[in-house]
Write an enzyme that holds these catalytic residues in place. Structure first.
Site, mmCIF file in Angstrom:
data_model
loop_
_atom_site.group_PDB
_atom_site.id
_atom_site.type_symbol
_atom_site.label_atom_id
_atom_site.label_comp_id
_atom_site.label_asym_id
_atom_site.label_seq_id
_atom_site.Cartn_x
_atom_site.Cartn_y
_atom_site.Cartn_z
ATOM 1 N N ASP A 265 -30.151 23.874 -15.670
ATOM 2 C CA ASP A 265 -28.942 23.065 -15.689
ATOM 3 C C ASP A 265 -27.784 24.026 -15.957
ATOM 4 O O ASP A 265 -27.973 25.193 -16.306
ATOM 5 C CB ASP A 265 -29.017 21.951 -16.745
ATOM 6 C CG ASP A 265 -28.016 20.826 -16.444
ATOM 7 O OD1 ASP A 265 -27.044 21.069 -15.680
ATOM 8 O OD2 ASP A 265 -28.191 19.710 -16.967
HETATM 9 C C1 BGC Z 1 -25.369 18.312 -15.340
HETATM 10 C C2 BGC Z 1 -26.258 18.384 -14.123
HETATM 11 C C3 BGC Z 1 -25.424 18.706 -12.917
HETATM 12 C C4 BGC Z 1 -24.684 20.008 -13.166
HETATM 13 C C5 BGC Z 1 -23.818 20.444 -12.001
HETATM 14 C C6 BGC Z 1 -24.486 19.525 -15.499
HETATM 15 O O1 BGC Z 1 -23.514 19.298 -16.458
HETATM 16 O O2 BGC Z 1 -26.158 18.135 -16.492
HETATM 17 O O3 BGC Z 1 -26.930 17.174 -13.933
HETATM 18 O O4 BGC Z 1 -26.231 18.786 -11.774
HETATM 19 O O5 BGC Z 1 -23.838 19.831 -14.296
HETATM 20 O O6 BGC Z 1 -22.715 19.619 -11.854
#
Ligand code: BGC
Length: 859
Positions: A265
């Site tokens: 993530d």
């Molecule tokens: C989230 C993810 C997301 C990523 C990219 C993170 O803050 O937890 O689910 O895919 O950002 O936007």
């Protein structure tokens, strides 16, 4: 089985083949030996060989460069082998990263459809939307379990049940990937709350993990053949997911045979060597740890093997070749950026997911011929609330609000009265009449130290209250002191809000701190009510610590009944029927913070006031799960839950209200009466004093030590309906429940009386539409294992079928139960096991209403 587009993209030019033949054979043998029965099929020898040939042309530095993302949403390019960067986008409810898009009813709404075919259609549409924007990786689906109603991202996830999650996620993934776009199952694993998501450890025993929290990922990999998985922010059993050997190496890549790319993530990586050696293939959005600074010395000193780096690069290269990313432009002009077909899919999703929970006296469906005036009231009536907040937030081209949807369908002969019903939050802050000036002391620190600047103001938060502001990291803490005098006796509501990441606050009344949920990253605005006598004074203090967006804090008090606007009361009284649209939105429910179980401030009072003015009040709630309805539920005849319905939500609501569409959504989560009665309530926040210390060293930065907060999943297997059915207690509305404008009956259950454990067992029954309109029912099959050696939940969902029936029509349904349907995880043998003996099969329309049952003995 991979789909056609992917199998085609597996072919390779004859010249490359001749060049690669020598390595080709050996690789094929290794891959075949590694593949297990359930694992995704290995890539063709040709792809394997080409990936190896490309790898061979890269230096170690170039290989390491490929392990980290660039520019927020891309993989790193490798010009030496003609590899461009590949584009990503979020995901759950629309391809949101690259401008306006079609916003669907996704996540929990998808689960509420209980429709595998719709899940595939939604996946295909998202895949097409991705191709129309040149996106290679779709950063979804989110498949975590909705353990607690207050968890901030439930709306992006699916349900409280691993079987339901798995059932919809497999066709969804297949749908996305059939369009030549890589889907990403996230957040692996146990990211079941937003509170302290970067630091908290989800501490879970292996059986609970295997039975509850891992199956949807397992299905995504072994049945959906998802080609990317995203590690979560949190730790699992004390180890960050991005370096968790058990999750990543033993289970995902080992047992499930995952051959795709395991990415982090965004900023969820904490250690160069730890991540590299424990399965992480790609650090997003940039290589803070998996970079040459961290990994070159590690390869040199042998703490990370070069073959480990190679494996990560090969996973990317294989995926690129498998999808043909080098053979064709990803931006497919055949797919529309704005698609009328997708709008139809968005409407279908909203229609299929809207869940009718109460319909006393058959108030619904409404008869437009008998309605002259309809009042549409509430903060969620207009503008449209399509989704929750955070990285999934898709900007719809032209969202249809509940107000416009109903007005459009009701037509010109129906008078539509609209009121927001409550003031905007800023107006409440601005209009609070404090008793004298408010004192503000601003400290040049985050802990109220240093010499403060003092000032007086007339209100708190009389600035434009924005959700996001420019980044401003100036350390500031502010202490507001004020007093408030009640002019009349009654209930008063105190609201406080801050919304910049990294900010925090506490409120004290008459010297006593008011209880708020602990917050780390932003917060849903909490509120408190007080019963005051006329003339009673509250001394209020708010201690606010600013975050990364400057000072954004507001606080106000109002006599609660006065919050409800005069026009709302008048319109409610004047109308034949009233629709109150309430619940959460992207501000009150979203990524980075948990939400309240209580409805957002003032909404209880609004619903009460409207219901008092008009007995024909229909409440429509938006949100990712259950919420507190206790103050008014008995006073309203009709209640619909619409999740986050996407851009066509308003049209769908209107079609359901007027009976153009018979509601068919079924709860994918149990709805509790109160947060306190939810089984995860005692276990939600970290256990005090249980944290061990963690040492984080980011290359080029000072090491950081912090104490890990441990969240003990003491609720174990008893999540949602597993708890309710095992304890014999009842929630407000059970898992699987949802009303229709018609009625259904179940009959003629047929199941073998005995069978050999491990064989496939067919169970058949009839479903009949016994009412007078067409409709859809979800027949649910639950299995109980009363003779198990281990303690098991009283019942578990092991099959379901959505059946569409004309009035009077009967369909025979057959559900095949496989070995897993009867198994539990044996914690000592570390494997799935079936205890021979008695099982009970139950069929019905919710976890609590199962009119058919049969005993089955497994030998
Ligand atoms: C989230 C993810 C997301 C990523 C990219 C993170 O803050 O937890 O689910 O895919 O950002 O936007």
């Amino acid at each position: 089985m991979r789909n056609l587009k992917q199998s085609l993209s597996r072919s390779i030019s004859p010249i490359t083949l001749v060049f690669l033949l020598p390595i080709l054979l050996g690789c094929a043998l290794i891959a075949a030996a590694q593949a297990s029965a359930q694992a995704p099929a290995p890539d063709s020898p040709a792809i394997e060989a080409q990936a190896h040939a490309m790898l061979a042309k890269l230096t170690l530095e170039e290989k390491i460069d490929l392990l980290g993302g660039v520019d927020g949403m891309f993989t790193h390019p490798a010009p030496a082998i003609g590899l461009p960067r590949f584009k990503m986008s979020d995901a759950s409810v629309g391809v949101r990263t690259w401008g306006p898009t079609t916003a669907y009813a996704g996540g929990v709404a998808l689960a509420a459809t209980w429709d595998r075919e719709f899940a595939r259609k939604l996946g295909e549409s998202l895949g097409k939307d991705a191709r129309a924007r040149g996106v290679n990786f779709l950063l979804g689906p989110g498949v975590n379990i909705a353990r607690s109603p207050i968890a901030g991202r439930n709306f992006e996830y699916l349900s409280e049940d691993p079987f339901l999650n798995s059932a919809v996620v497999v066709p969804f993934i297949q749908g996305v990937q059939s369009q030549g776009v890589i889907a990403t199952a996230k957040h692996y694993a146990l990211n079941d709350q937003e509170y302290n998501r970067h630091n908290a450890s989800s501490d879970v025993d292996e059986r609970t993990m295997r039975e509850m929290y891992l199956p949807s990922f397992e299905a995504a990999v072994t049945k959906g053949h998802v080609d990317a998985v995203m590690n979560s922010y949190n730790l699992v059993n004390g180890v960050h997911a991005t370096q968790n050997d058990f999750l990543n190496l033993k289970v995902l890549k080992g047992e499930w045979g995952f051959q795709g790319i395991l990415m982090s993530d965004w900023d969820a990586t904490y250690d160069s060597v730890g991540a590299a050696n424990n399965g992480l293939d790609l650090e997003m959005p940039s290589p803070r740890f998996m970079n040459t600074k961290g990994l070159l010395p590690a390869v040199k000193d042998g703490s990370v093997k070069e073959s480990t780096i190679d494996d990560k690069v090969l996973r990317l290269l294989r995926a690129v070749l498998r999808y043909g990313f080098l053979d064709r432009p990803q931006l497919d002009p055949a797919d529309s950026t704005y698609s009328v077909a997708d709008r139809a899919v968005a409407l279908d999703g909203a229609l299929e997911s809207i869940t009718l929970l109460k319909n006393d006296g058959g108030l619904l469906p409404l008869d437009p011929a008998r309605i002259k005036t309809i009042a549409i009231i509430g903060p969620n009536a207009w503008p449209a609330v399509t989704g929750g907040g955070g990285s999934s937030e898709a900007q719809a081209f032209e969202p249809v609000s509940i107000l416009t949807g109903i007005a459009n369908l009701a037509g010109p002969n129906v008078r539509v009265l609209y009121s927001r019903g409550l003031p905007e939050m800023n107006d409440l802050f601005r209009n609070t009449r404090w008793d004298g000036p408010v004192k503000v002391a601003t400290y040049p620190s985050r802990d109220f130290t240093g010499k403060p600047e003092t000032a007086t103001v007339s209100s708190i938060g009389d600035f434009r209250f924005e959700r996001r502001g420019p980044r401003d990291e100036t350390p500031r803490s502010l202490r507001y002191t004020a007093s408030y005098k009640a002019v009349k006796a009654g209930t008063y509501l105190l609201l406080a809000a801050s919304q910049t990441w990294g900010s925090d606050f506490k409120v004290l009344v008459d010297g006593k701190q008011l209880e708020t949920p602990p917050h780390v990253e932003g917060q849903a605005p909490p509120f408190w009510t007080f019963d005051l006598t006329a003339g009673q004074t509250l001394n209020v203090e708010a201690d606010y610590v600013s975050g990364f967006g400057g000072v954004r804090f507001g606080m106000g008090i109002a006599y609660e009944p006065d919050l409800v606007t005069e026009d709302a009361r008048n319109f409610a009284a004047a109308a034949d029927v009233v629709v109150v649209a309430a619940g959460f939105d992207g501000f009150t429910e979203g990524e980075g913070h948990d939400r309240t179980f209580a409805l957002p401030w003032g909404q209880d009072a609004l619903i009460e006031a409207v219901a008092a003015a008009n007995p024909h009040t229909i409440v429509i709630l938006t949100g990712g799960g259950g919420m507190d309805t206790r103050r008014w539920l008995a006073k309203v005849p009709a209640l619909l839950h619409i999740w986050y319905p996407g851009q066509e939500g308003g049209t769908a609501v209107a079609e359901v209200l007027f009976g153009k569409h018979n509601p068919e959504g079924k709860l994918p989560v149990s709805f509790d009466n109160s947060w306190e009665e939810n089984p995860s309530f005692p276990w939600y926040y970290p256990v005090k004093g249980a944290g061990a210390s963690l040492h984080v060293t980011e290359p080029g930065r000072e090491p950081v030590d912090y104490v890990i907060p441990h969240v003990k999943y003491g609720d174990g297997l008893l999540v949602g309906y597993r708890y309710w059915t095992t304890t014999g207690k009842h929630p407000l509305y059970p898992f699987g429940f949802g009303l229709s404008y018609t009625t259904f009956s179940f009959s003629k259950l047929e199941a073998p009386a005995s069978a050999a454990a491990g064989t496939t067992i067919p169970v058949s029954f009839d479903v009949t539409n016994t009412g007078s309109v067409a409709g859809a029912e979800v027949a649910q099959l639950y299995v109980s294992d009363p003779s198990a050696k281990a303690t098991r939940p009283e019942r578990e969902l092991k099959g379901f079928e959505k059946v569409r029936l004309a009035p009077g029509e009967t369909k025979r349904v057959t559900i095949d139960l496989d070995a897993r349907s009867f198994s539990y995880w044996d914690s000592s043998a570390h494997k799935w096991t079936i205890d021979p003996g008695k099982f009970v099969i139950r069929v019905g329309d919710s976890s609590e209403n199962t009119p058919l049952s049969a005993d089955l003995t497994l030998n």
